[in-house]
Design an enzyme around this catalytic site. Structure first.
Site, short mmCIF file in Angstrom:
data_model
loop_
_atom_site.label_atom_id
_atom_site.label_comp_id
_atom_site.label_asym_id
_atom_site.label_seq_id
_atom_site.Cartn_x
_atom_site.Cartn_y
_atom_site.Cartn_z
N GLN A 47 -5.06 3.78 -7.13
CA GLN A 47 -6.19 4.10 -6.26
C GLN A 47 -6.34 5.62 -6.36
O GLN A 47 -5.64 6.37 -5.70
CB GLN A 47 -5.87 3.69 -4.81
CG GLN A 47 -7.03 3.92 -3.86
CD GLN A 47 -6.58 3.84 -2.39
OE1 GLN A 47 -5.42 4.03 -2.06
NE2 GLN A 47 -7.54 3.61 -1.50
N LEU A 61 0.85 -1.19 0.00
CA LEU A 61 0.00 0.00 0.00
C LEU A 61 0.89 1.24 0.00
O LEU A 61 1.69 1.44 0.92
CB LEU A 61 -0.91 0.01 1.23
CG LEU A 61 -1.82 -1.23 1.40
CD1 LEU A 61 -2.78 -1.02 2.55
CD2 LEU A 61 -2.58 -1.55 0.12
N ARG A 98 2.60 14.63 6.84
CA ARG A 98 3.49 15.07 7.92
C ARG A 98 4.96 15.15 7.49
O ARG A 98 5.79 15.68 8.22
CB ARG A 98 3.32 14.16 9.14
CG ARG A 98 2.08 14.49 9.94
CD ARG A 98 1.83 13.45 11.00
NE ARG A 98 1.30 12.20 10.43
CZ ARG A 98 1.20 11.06 11.09
NH1 ARG A 98 1.63 10.98 12.34
NH2 ARG A 98 0.70 9.99 10.52
N ASN A 100 41.59 19.93 -21.95
CA ASN A 100 40.91 18.92 -22.76
C ASN A 100 39.70 19.48 -23.51
O ASN A 100 39.13 18.80 -24.34
CB ASN A 100 40.46 17.76 -21.87
CG ASN A 100 39.49 18.21 -20.79
OD1 ASN A 100 39.61 19.32 -20.27
ND2 ASN A 100 38.54 17.37 -20.46
N TYR A 101 39.32 20.72 -23.22
CA TYR A 101 38.06 21.24 -23.74
C TYR A 101 38.33 22.55 -24.47
O TYR A 101 38.94 23.47 -23.91
CB TYR A 101 37.13 21.48 -22.54
CG TYR A 101 35.73 21.93 -22.88
CD1 TYR A 101 34.97 21.26 -23.84
CD2 TYR A 101 35.17 23.03 -22.23
CE1 TYR A 101 33.68 21.68 -24.12
CE2 TYR A 101 33.87 23.44 -22.51
CZ TYR A 101 33.13 22.76 -23.46
OH TYR A 101 31.85 23.17 -23.74
C1 UD1 Z 1 -2.61 1.88 9.81
C2 UD1 Z 1 -3.60 0.92 10.49
C3 UD1 Z 1 -3.31 0.89 12.01
C4 UD1 Z 1 -1.87 0.49 12.23
C5 UD1 Z 1 -0.92 1.39 11.45
C6 UD1 Z 1 0.47 0.81 11.53
C7 UD1 Z 1 -5.66 1.02 9.20
C8 UD1 Z 1 -7.03 1.54 9.13
N1 UD1 Z 1 -4.95 1.37 10.28
O1 UD1 Z 1 -2.90 3.18 10.32
O2 UD1 Z 1 -4.16 -0.04 12.65
O3 UD1 Z 1 -1.60 0.55 13.62
O4 UD1 Z 1 -1.29 1.45 10.05
O5 UD1 Z 1 1.41 1.67 10.93
O6 UD1 Z 1 -5.24 0.30 8.33
N2 UD1 Z 1 -2.84 3.97 2.06
C9 UD1 Z 1 -3.30 3.77 0.77
N3 UD1 Z 1 -4.56 4.18 0.45
C10 UD1 Z 1 -5.40 4.76 1.35
C11 UD1 Z 1 -4.91 4.95 2.67
C12 UD1 Z 1 -3.64 4.55 2.99
O7 UD1 Z 1 -2.58 3.25 -0.07
O8 UD1 Z 1 -6.52 5.10 0.96
C13 UD1 Z 1 -1.50 3.53 2.40
C14 UD1 Z 1 -0.58 4.65 2.85
O9 UD1 Z 1 0.13 5.17 1.76
C15 UD1 Z 1 0.34 3.96 3.84
C16 UD1 Z 1 -0.51 2.83 4.40
O10 UD1 Z 1 -1.57 2.63 3.49
O11 UD1 Z 1 1.47 3.41 3.21
C17 UD1 Z 1 -1.02 3.10 5.81
O12 UD1 Z 1 -1.88 4.22 5.78
P1 UD1 Z 1 -1.93 5.25 6.98
O13 UD1 Z 1 -2.94 6.29 6.66
O14 UD1 Z 1 -0.55 5.71 7.30
O15 UD1 Z 1 -2.49 4.33 8.16
P2 UD1 Z 1 -2.28 4.55 9.71
O16 UD1 Z 1 -3.17 5.63 10.18
O17 UD1 Z 1 -0.85 4.64 10.01
#
Ligand code: UD1
Ligand code: CA
Length: 454
Positions: free
Chosen positions: A73, A8, A15, A384-385
């Protein structure tokens, strides 16, 4: 069972406060996403899917060499929604491992254990115990100790917030089961997102026991959300690499002041002083010594070579017993034979130097073929140039180039020739000849210098 990995990586990473998508930031010279991809490959996945969205084109272009299936996505409606974009493409007979593009240091052993654990019931989850679980989803277990559900930080009750077992996000599930659970997801929560974590509750309701696995180290599950966390993981990873090198017999003056952004292969008894940066694929031969503050990129350093302080070596071959620096710069395409000496403030570019050749002070050697035992005096340079094109300088074996000489290319100086100091040479020089090219001195005896008017 065949295995598909889904990474993902669609989120923006607010941040980080960066114009680049988060997964494009690098750790040890490699993007966060590339770390995760490489780990997935080491796990021998049959297929790797990357869900991307924010900065899609940029992310894809930077990872062209990844043999992955890219799934877009367009709108980021949550981690569950991200997985919905790929699940239909994955054969029902596969296990699916879910990885996160911003969790770069997860280890292949930990993930193998997670895959194995899923074999029992079709579903396994990587969880960890953290002293400070704030921000993570919490694992809720029932009276018998079995996992009941995951609650996200913002959905957690006060009591649930006290739980210190957290969801790392990484899981393995059989594709057919996962597809079924994803169909049941809704965005009925505080975030109004489709949360992947909710599949746990659905699995439990269908009577499927969730297997849990702990990582070998808690650094493996740490995500990068801001630059401070990125720096923390970088330092941790660098220290691990330094320790691995020391176990292989490399001496590091200070493992906390060593950076490897690539791969380093070494012979026996190599010594590396403080603040050395190694980039790309580097090989350092037996008993070579790398002085403090050197940068070595994609190069080979020969046996017993000494690279003195503050030298920069880029895409070059340094022969055995060379002495380079301090303050030398060896640029791409340079190849130095054995016993070559390159001293301070000497720049070598796209040139070969024969055995025992020396250029010890303040020189520029560009686009040149320099023979064996050639001595290049202080301040001698190849021109050289001509403003349009680069030209070659060929210097035969045993040539002596006096100090402060300009060698105007294209030019051949044949073996054994001598160029007296201060020359400007624009015509080829015969073998064994002495060339003097300098103005006669004019002498005015008893010269009185002018005086300042007061
Ligand atoms: C997520 C988990 C949380 C866990 C944490 C660990 C969920 C709902 N929560 O939270 O339980 O403790 O990771 O680090 O899964 N991403 C997508 N598409 C989206 C949303 C996110 O590709 O629509 C990807 C982001 O780029 C990222 C990852 O998914 O790489 C995690 O997303 P993020 O929003 O950081 O989740 P957390 O709030 O950290
Ligand atoms: Ca995260």
């Amino acid at each position: 069972m065949p295995l598909s990995a889904v990474i993902l990586a669609a989120g923006m990473g607010k941040r980080m406060r960066s114009s680049r998508p988060k997964v494009m930031h690098s750790l040890a010279g490699k993007t966060l996403l590339r770390h995760v991809y490489d780990t997935a490959r080491r796990l021998s996945c049959d297929e790797v899917y990357i869900v991307h969205g924010h900065g899609a084109e940029q992310v894809r272009a930077a990872h062209e060499t990844c043999n992955a299936r890219w799934v877009e996505q367009a709108q980021q409606l949550g981690t569950g929604h991200a997985l919905m974009q790929v699940i239909d493409a994955i054969p029902a007979s596969h296990h699916v491992i879910v990885l996160y593009g911003d969790v770069p240091l997860v280890g292949v052993e930990t993930l193998s254990a997670l895959v194995d654990a899923a074999g029992a019931t079709g579903f396994s989850l990587l969880t960890a115990h953290l002293d400070n679980p704030v921000g993570y989803g919490r694992i809720v277990r029932g009276a018998t100790g079995k996992v009941v559900k995951i609650v996200e930080q913002c959905d957690a009750s006060e009591q649930e917030q006290l739980l210190r077992e957290i969801n790392t996000g990484m899981m393995v599930a059989r594709a057919d089961l996962l597809q079924n659970w994803l169909n049941l997801l809704t965005d009925d929560n505080v975030q109004r997102e489709y949360l992947l974590t909710d599949v746990v509750g659905h699995a439990v309701q269908q009577g499927i026991e969730v297997q849990t696995v702990f990582p070998a180290s808690s650094m493996e599950i740490k995500g990068v959300n801001d630059r401070a966390q990125l720096a923390e993981l970088e330092r941790h990873h660098q220290l691990e690499q330094a320790q691995a090198l020391m176990r292989q017999g490399v001496s590091l003056a200070d493992p906390a002041r060593f950076d490897l952004r690539g791969t380093l292969a070494t012979g026996e008894d190599v010594f590396i002083d403080v603040n050395v940066v190694i980039e790309g694929e580097v090989h350092i031969g037996h008993r070579a010594v790398i002085g403090p503050h050197c940068v070595i990129r994609a190069s080979r350093i020969g046996d017993e070579a000494q690279i003195h302080a503050h030298s920069v070596i880029d895409n070059a071959e340094i022969g055995a017993r060379n002495r380079i620096g301090p303050f030398a710069r060896i640029r791409p395409g340079s190849s130095l034979n054995e016993d070559v000496h390159i001293g301070n403030f000497v720049e070598v570019k796209q040139s070969t130097l024969g055995q025992g050749a020396k250029a010890n002070h303040l020189s520029y050697i560009g686009d040149s073929e320099v023979g064996a035992r050639v001595n290049i005096g202080a301040g001698a340079i190849t021109c050289n140039y001509d403003g349009v094109e680069k030209h070659k300088t060929i210097i035969g074996d045993d040539v002596f180039i006096g100090s402060n000489t300009e060698l105007i290319a294209p030019l051949t100086i044949n073996p054994g020739a001598t160029i007296a100091a201060g020359a400007t040479i624009s015509k080829d020089v015969e073998p064994g000849a002495l060339t003097v090219s300098r103005r006669e001195n004019r002498v005015v005896p008893d010269w009185k210098r002018g005086r300042k008017k007061t």
